[in-house]
Design a protein around this motif. Structure first.
Motif, PDB file in Angstrom:
ATOM      1  N   LYS A 188       0.803  -1.164  -0.561  1.00 11.77           N
ATOM      2  CA  LYS A 188      -0.074  -0.399  -0.292  1.00 11.77           C
ATOM      3  C   LYS A 188       0.627   1.245   0.348  1.00 11.77           C
ATOM      4  N   ASP A 189       1.401   1.568   0.971  1.00 14.31           N
ATOM      5  CA  ASP A 189       2.949   2.648   0.704  1.00 14.31           C
ATOM      6  C   ASP A 189       3.508   2.854  -0.715  1.00 14.31           C
ATOM      7  N   PHE A 190       4.067   1.996  -0.963  1.00 18.68           N
ATOM      8  CA  PHE A 190       4.984   1.516  -2.312  1.00 18.68           C
ATOM      9  C   PHE A 190       4.248   2.533  -3.139  1.00 18.68           C
ATOM     10  N   LEU A 191       2.815   1.513  -3.697  1.00 22.49           N
ATOM     11  CA  LEU A 191       2.208   1.707  -4.387  1.00 22.49           C
ATOM     12  C   LEU A 191       1.411   3.919  -4.637  1.00 22.49           C
ATOM     13  N   THR A 192       1.332   3.984  -3.040  1.00 20.97           N
ATOM     14  CA  THR A 192       0.330   4.845  -2.663  1.00 20.97           C
ATOM     15  C   THR A 192       1.973   6.469  -2.819  1.00 20.97           C
ATOM     16  N   THR A 193       3.136   5.985  -2.840  1.00 21.84           N
ATOM     17  CA  THR A 193       3.985   6.982  -2.860  1.00 21.84           C
ATOM     18  C   THR A 193       4.272   6.818  -4.355  1.00 21.84           C
ATOM     19  N   TYR A 194       3.934   5.299  -5.115  1.00 21.74           N
ATOM     20  CA  TYR A 194       4.684   5.126  -6.822  1.00 21.74           C
ATOM     21  C   TYR A 194       4.128   6.211  -7.983  1.00 21.74           C
ATOM     22  N   TYR A 195       2.247   6.507  -7.098  1.00 19.91           N
ATOM     23  CA  TYR A 195       1.312   7.020  -8.026  1.00 19.91           C
ATOM     24  C   TYR A 195       1.311   8.325  -7.925  1.00 19.91           C
ATOM     25  N   SER A 196       2.155   8.813  -6.087  1.00 23.45           N
ATOM     26  CA  SER A 196       1.150  10.863  -5.891  1.00 23.45           C
ATOM     27  C   SER A 196       1.838  11.239  -6.637  1.00 23.45           C
ATOM     28  N   VAL A 197       2.928  10.898  -8.374  1.00 29.04           N
ATOM     29  CA  VAL A 197       2.492  12.322  -9.780  1.00 29.04           C
ATOM     30  C   VAL A 197       1.036  12.299 -10.044  1.00 29.04           C
ATOM     31  N   LEU A 198       0.674  11.393  -9.964  1.00 31.54           N
ATOM     32  CA  LEU A 198      -0.907  11.626 -10.539  1.00 31.54           C
ATOM     33  C   LEU A 198      -1.782  11.775  -9.765  1.00 31.54           C
ATOM     34  N   SER A 199      -2.452  13.245 -10.286  1.00 31.39           N
ATOM     35  CA  SER A 199      -3.605  13.761  -9.190  1.00 31.39           C
ATOM     36  C   SER A 199      -4.810  13.165  -9.345  1.00 31.39           C
ATOM     37  N   ASN A 200      -5.118  12.471 -10.723  1.00 34.06           N
ATOM     38  CA  ASN A 200      -6.332  12.329 -11.229  1.00 34.06           C
ATOM     39  C   ASN A 200      -6.233  10.902 -10.437  1.00 34.06           C
ATOM     40  N   LYS A 201      -6.563   9.770 -10.086  1.00 36.07           N
ATOM     41  CA  LYS A 201      -6.851   8.885  -9.357  1.00 36.07           C
ATOM     42  C   LYS A 201      -8.316   7.874  -9.047  1.00 36.07           C
ATOM     43  N   PRO A 202      -8.222   6.765  -9.862  1.00 34.49           N
ATOM     44  CA  PRO A 202      -9.465   6.324 -10.817  1.00 34.49           C
ATOM     45  C   PRO A 202     -10.419   5.727  -9.417  1.00 34.49           C
ATOM     46  N   LYS A 203     -11.809   5.628  -9.009  1.00 34.66           N
ATOM     47  CA  LYS A 203     -12.018   4.910  -8.124  1.00 34.66           C
ATOM     48  C   LYS A 203     -11.555   3.571  -7.547  1.00 34.66           C
ATOM     49  N   GLU A 204     -11.866   2.748  -8.761  1.00 35.73           N
ATOM     50  CA  GLU A 204     -10.832   1.562  -9.165  1.00 35.73           C
ATOM     51  C   GLU A 204      -9.872   1.030  -7.928  1.00 35.73           C
ATOM     52  N   TRP A 205      -8.489   2.314  -8.572  1.00 33.20           N
ATOM     53  CA  TRP A 205      -7.399   1.950  -7.965  1.00 33.20           C
ATOM     54  C   TRP A 205      -7.822   2.479  -6.357  1.00 33.20           C
ATOM     55  N   LEU A 206      -8.421   3.672  -5.901  1.00 30.26           N
ATOM     56  CA  LEU A 206      -8.457   4.105  -4.276  1.00 30.26           C
ATOM     57  C   LEU A 206      -8.687   2.640  -3.995  1.00 30.26           C
ATOM     58  N   ASP A 207      -9.821   2.274  -4.499  1.00 27.74           N
ATOM     59  CA  ASP A 207     -10.731   0.910  -3.623  1.00 27.74           C
ATOM     60  C   ASP A 207      -9.916  -0.352  -3.649  1.00 27.74           C
ATOM     61  N   MET A 208      -8.772  -0.257  -3.891  1.00 32.10           N
ATOM     62  CA  MET A 208      -8.600  -1.675  -4.412  1.00 32.10           C
ATOM     63  C   MET A 208      -6.851  -0.903  -2.941  1.00 32.10           C
TER      64      MET A 208
END
Length: 223
Positions: A188-208
């Protein structure tokens, strides 16, 4: 053949690399040219190209996270057969990562990678380059020691349009082959950090990601 690092969009080899990415990857996987300025200047992001007779014939991007002692392979490009490019890039990448871990007084724990599942998604042609065929790449990465995380994986589109990209597996290559699961907090921490550069997160990703916060560990399965 030379293994050369790129740290600026003004490097002549970067134009060659970006053109190559556009030929190989689908549009949603390629960051716009100008948006590469900051990533290339970031010392934690390592972009290397394989240069053969002044031609960029391969490339790999990866990064090392000293706090977690893990790495992430962003992409690997092999544009031509018969040059042992896969071995050349994998060996040089691992050597570099081992040195980075050693500087932190550690032995590298392992490396993440996103891998297309051709049994679910068959339309990616990767520029018609046969050595980039997802069936081939998946088996090669399996031989390298990558294992599939047991989760329904999606990631945000690099076009930052809020779309979820599916058809991939999140995988991990532990340097200790006996490792068969990862702490869910690490994932979780890795993915959150890795994709922090993208501001527009899809709901599917947030749910995951939310589901990961409710788990203790994620099993590593055969690829």
């Amino acid at each position: 053949m030379d293994y050369k690092r790129i740290t600026s969009i003004n490097d002549p080899n970067f134009k060659k690399l970006h053109d190559l990415m556009g030929q190989i990857f689908p549009p949603e996987e390629v960051l716009e040219y100008d948006l590469w300025k900051e990533p290339l200047e970031d010392p934690s992001i390592r972009v290397f190209v394989a240069v053969n007779k002044d031609e960029v014939v391969g490339a790999t991007e990866y990064r090392y996270y000293p706090d977690w002692n893990i790495a992430m392979t962003d992409f690997t490009i092999i544009s031509k057969p018969g040059l042992s490019l896969g071995r050349f890039l994998a060996q040089n990448r691992l050597k570099d990562l081992q040195e980075l871990a050693k500087e932190s007084g550690k032995v590298l724990f392992g490396m993440f990678a996103e891998i297309y599942d051709p049994y679910r998604v068959e339309h990616h042609q990767f520029g018609g380059v046969k050595v980039m065929d997802p069936y081939v790449r998946r088996e090669v990465l399996s031989h390298l020691g990558y294992k599939r995380l047991d989760l329904n994986y999606v990631h945000p589109s690099w076009e930052n349009n809020g779309e979820a990209v599916s058809g991939l597996d999140l995988c991990f290559m532990p340097t200790n082959e006996e490792v068969d699961k990862l702490p869910a907090t690490l994932v979780k921490d890795f993915l959150t950090t890795y994709y922090s550069v993208l501001s527009n997160k899809p709901k599917e990703w947030l749910d995951m990601v939310e589901k990961l916060s409710q788990q203790e560990s994620i099993p590593l399965l055969p690829l």
